[in-house]
Design a protein around this motif. Sequence first.
Motif, PDB file in Angstrom:
ATOM      1  N   MET A 292      22.807 -27.703 -41.140  1.00  0.00           N
ATOM      2  CA  MET A 292      21.557 -27.320 -41.792  1.00  0.00           C
ATOM      3  C   MET A 292      20.933 -26.157 -41.043  1.00  0.00           C
ATOM      4  O   MET A 292      20.930 -26.128 -39.813  1.00  0.00           O
ATOM      5  N   THR A 293      20.426 -25.189 -41.787  1.00  0.00           N
ATOM      6  CA  THR A 293      19.775 -24.028 -41.183  1.00  0.00           C
ATOM      7  C   THR A 293      18.336 -23.948 -41.672  1.00  0.00           C
ATOM      8  O   THR A 293      18.087 -23.984 -42.886  1.00  0.00           O
ATOM      9  N   VAL A 294      17.410 -23.829 -40.731  1.00  0.00           N
ATOM     10  CA  VAL A 294      15.984 -23.764 -41.059  1.00  0.00           C
ATOM     11  C   VAL A 294      15.404 -22.483 -40.479  1.00  0.00           C
ATOM     12  O   VAL A 294      15.639 -22.158 -39.311  1.00  0.00           O
ATOM     13  N   LEU A 295      14.662 -21.763 -41.292  1.00  0.00           N
ATOM     14  CA  LEU A 295      13.927 -20.587 -40.832  1.00  0.00           C
ATOM     15  C   LEU A 295      12.493 -21.001 -40.555  1.00  0.00           C
ATOM     16  O   LEU A 295      11.814 -21.534 -41.439  1.00  0.00           O
ATOM     17  N   VAL A 296      12.035 -20.773 -39.324  1.00  0.00           N
ATOM     18  CA  VAL A 296      10.654 -21.056 -38.943  1.00  0.00           C
ATOM     19  C   VAL A 296       9.935 -19.719 -38.771  1.00  0.00           C
ATOM     20  O   VAL A 296      10.295 -18.922 -37.900  1.00  0.00           O
TER      21      VAL A 296
ATOM     22  N   ARG B 116       6.603 -23.031 -32.004  1.00  0.00           N
ATOM     23  CA  ARG B 116       7.484 -23.246 -30.847  1.00  0.00           C
ATOM     24  C   ARG B 116       7.807 -24.719 -30.664  1.00  0.00           C
ATOM     25  O   ARG B 116       8.945 -25.095 -30.364  1.00  0.00           O
ATOM     26  N   ALA B 117       6.807 -25.567 -30.848  1.00  0.00           N
ATOM     27  CA  ALA B 117       7.036 -27.011 -30.716  1.00  0.00           C
ATOM     28  C   ALA B 117       7.991 -27.509 -31.798  1.00  0.00           C
ATOM     29  O   ALA B 117       8.870 -28.330 -31.534  1.00  0.00           O
ATOM     30  N   LEU B 118       7.841 -26.992 -33.013  1.00  0.00           N
ATOM     31  CA  LEU B 118       8.721 -27.401 -34.111  1.00  0.00           C
ATOM     32  C   LEU B 118      10.155 -26.952 -33.843  1.00  0.00           C
ATOM     33  O   LEU B 118      11.103 -27.723 -34.031  1.00  0.00           O
ATOM     34  N   ALA B 119      10.328 -25.711 -33.396  1.00  0.00           N
ATOM     35  CA  ALA B 119      11.670 -25.206 -33.097  1.00  0.00           C
ATOM     36  C   ALA B 119      12.333 -26.055 -32.012  1.00  0.00           C
ATOM     37  O   ALA B 119      13.527 -26.369 -32.097  1.00  0.00           O
ATOM     38  N   ALA B 120      11.561 -26.431 -31.006  1.00  0.00           N
ATOM     39  CA  ALA B 120      12.116 -27.248 -29.923  1.00  0.00           C
ATOM     40  C   ALA B 120      12.555 -28.620 -30.435  1.00  0.00           C
ATOM     41  O   ALA B 120      13.641 -29.114 -30.072  1.00  0.00           O
ATOM     42  N   GLU B 121      11.734 -29.238 -31.279  1.00  0.00           N
ATOM     43  CA  GLU B 121      12.063 -30.570 -31.798  1.00  0.00           C
ATOM     44  C   GLU B 121      13.305 -30.513 -32.693  1.00  0.00           C
ATOM     45  O   GLU B 121      14.195 -31.364 -32.596  1.00  0.00           O
ATOM     46  N   LEU B 122      13.380 -29.504 -33.559  1.00  0.00           N
ATOM     47  CA  LEU B 122      14.529 -29.397 -34.455  1.00  0.00           C
ATOM     48  C   LEU B 122      15.799 -29.042 -33.686  1.00  0.00           C
ATOM     49  O   LEU B 122      16.874 -29.585 -33.958  1.00  0.00           O
ATOM     50  N   HIS B 123      15.680 -28.149 -32.729  1.00  0.00           N
ATOM     51  CA  HIS B 123      16.822 -27.743 -31.925  1.00  0.00           C
ATOM     52  C   HIS B 123      17.386 -28.944 -31.163  1.00  0.00           C
ATOM     53  O   HIS B 123      18.611 -29.112 -31.057  1.00  0.00           O
ATOM     54  N   ALA B 124      16.509 -29.792 -30.653  1.00  0.00           N
ATOM     55  CA  ALA B 124      16.949 -30.980 -29.918  1.00  0.00           C
ATOM     56  C   ALA B 124      17.672 -31.973 -30.813  1.00  0.00           C
ATOM     57  O   ALA B 124      18.461 -32.788 -30.328  1.00  0.00           O
TER      58      ALA B 124
ATOM     59  N   VAL C   6      19.567 -29.291 -35.308  1.00  0.00           N
ATOM     60  CA  VAL C   6      19.334 -28.430 -36.471  1.00  0.00           C
ATOM     61  C   VAL C   6      19.427 -26.976 -36.030  1.00  0.00           C
ATOM     62  O   VAL C   6      18.862 -26.587 -35.003  1.00  0.00           O
ATOM     63  N   ALA C   7      20.127 -26.162 -36.803  1.00  0.00           N
ATOM     64  CA  ALA C   7      20.203 -24.730 -36.509  1.00  0.00           C
ATOM     65  C   ALA C   7      18.884 -24.079 -36.902  1.00  0.00           C
ATOM     66  O   ALA C   7      18.552 -23.998 -38.084  1.00  0.00           O
ATOM     67  N   VAL C   8      18.138 -23.624 -35.909  1.00  0.00           N
ATOM     68  CA  VAL C   8      16.804 -23.070 -36.145  1.00  0.00           C
ATOM     69  C   VAL C   8      16.816 -21.573 -35.860  1.00  0.00           C
ATOM     70  O   VAL C   8      17.291 -21.141 -34.804  1.00  0.00           O
TER      71      VAL C   8
ATOM     72  N   LEU D 186       8.938 -17.241 -26.230  1.00  0.00           N
ATOM     73  CA  LEU D 186      10.079 -17.447 -27.112  1.00  0.00           C
ATOM     74  C   LEU D 186      10.367 -18.927 -27.325  1.00  0.00           C
ATOM     75  O   LEU D 186      10.348 -19.715 -26.381  1.00  0.00           O
ATOM     76  N   PRO D 187      10.674 -19.306 -28.552  1.00  0.00           N
ATOM     77  CA  PRO D 187      11.001 -20.709 -28.856  1.00  0.00           C
ATOM     78  C   PRO D 187      12.476 -21.000 -28.600  1.00  0.00           C
ATOM     79  O   PRO D 187      13.279 -20.100 -28.329  1.00  0.00           O
ATOM     80  N   ALA D 188      12.822 -22.274 -28.716  1.00  0.00           N
ATOM     81  CA  ALA D 188      14.218 -22.688 -28.605  1.00  0.00           C
ATOM     82  C   ALA D 188      14.998 -22.229 -29.828  1.00  0.00           C
ATOM     83  O   ALA D 188      14.438 -22.035 -30.909  1.00  0.00           O
ATOM     84  N   GLY D 189      16.304 -22.063 -29.662  1.00  0.00           N
ATOM     85  CA  GLY D 189      17.142 -21.653 -30.782  1.00  0.00           C
ATOM     86  C   GLY D 189      17.216 -20.145 -30.930  1.00  0.00           C
ATOM     87  O   GLY D 189      16.814 -19.386 -30.044  1.00  0.00           O
ATOM     88  N   GLU D 190      17.713 -19.704 -32.068  1.00  0.00           N
ATOM     89  CA  GLU D 190      17.853 -18.270 -32.342  1.00  0.00           C
ATOM     90  C   GLU D 190      16.495 -17.654 -32.659  1.00  0.00           C
ATOM     91  O   GLU D 190      15.645 -18.296 -33.297  1.00  0.00           O
ATOM     92  N   VAL D 191      16.297 -16.429 -32.213  1.00  0.00           N
ATOM     93  CA  VAL D 191      15.027 -15.730 -32.437  1.00  0.00           C
ATOM     94  C   VAL D 191      15.310 -14.354 -33.019  1.00  0.00           C
ATOM     95  O   VAL D 191      16.196 -13.638 -32.543  1.00  0.00           O
TER      96      VAL D 191
END
Length: 242
Positions: free
Chosen positions: A1-5, A13-21, A24-26, A39-44
């Motif tokens: 699954m890929t999600v664009l934030v 940033r908190a959402l990206a961290a939770e999904l990445h953990a 989920v591909a964020v 910078l958040p977790a995941g791809e930026v």
Amino acid sequence: MTVLVLGGTAEARALAAELHARGVAVVSSLAGRVARPRLPAGEVRVGGFGGVEGLSAWLREHEVDAVVDATHPFAERIGANAFAATSAAGVPLLRLARPGWQPGEGDRWHWADDLEAAAELLPGLGSRVFLTSGRQGLAAFAGLDTLWFLIRCVDPPEPPLPRQHEVLLNRGPYEVDGERALLAGHRIDVLVTKDSGGSMTAAKLTAARELGLPVVVVRRPPRPATAEVAAVTEAVDWVLHR
């Protein structure tokens, strides 16, 4: 699954961290308006997509399953583009919006529809202004030559600026004691802020209340009607149930 934030906020940033953990591909998209963003977790990715058509094409090309708009409450254009692009691409959209601030007992709030309306209110409220509306849109206050401004923002603002001003470059979160000392030390008699909501910058409102200062609060702009939650945990649940 890929999600664009669509991010740039603490909630994003908190959402990206939770999904990445959770595996989920964020992909977090930042507007690029801050020189040194957190910078958040995941791809930026940094920068715009090229309007509605560009974003819609990007969503299809990268096979994005869902989009969460966690941008600042005043990022009106980004929100409108996200709504139009996801509708065109057939991708589910969620708005993660922190609740706005509410006045409490002892507050002296004056609501304004935009920065221009806020500037019109100021001459009747004070002469030394603490301006915390960000570095964009300061031209609305440039003509108030008789007032003095303490302008706080993350990056240096561009002209036009008020003739009498001092720029304070700083980034939250802020504490009440520090905000109270700042207001008193600069002899501030009126505060201007946008209704950003959240706790990172709310201390100035408490300090203004304690000092009996009037506050001009700029209302949030309207957003397209879409699914909306107020908490990161709710956004995580929404994504995981797609």
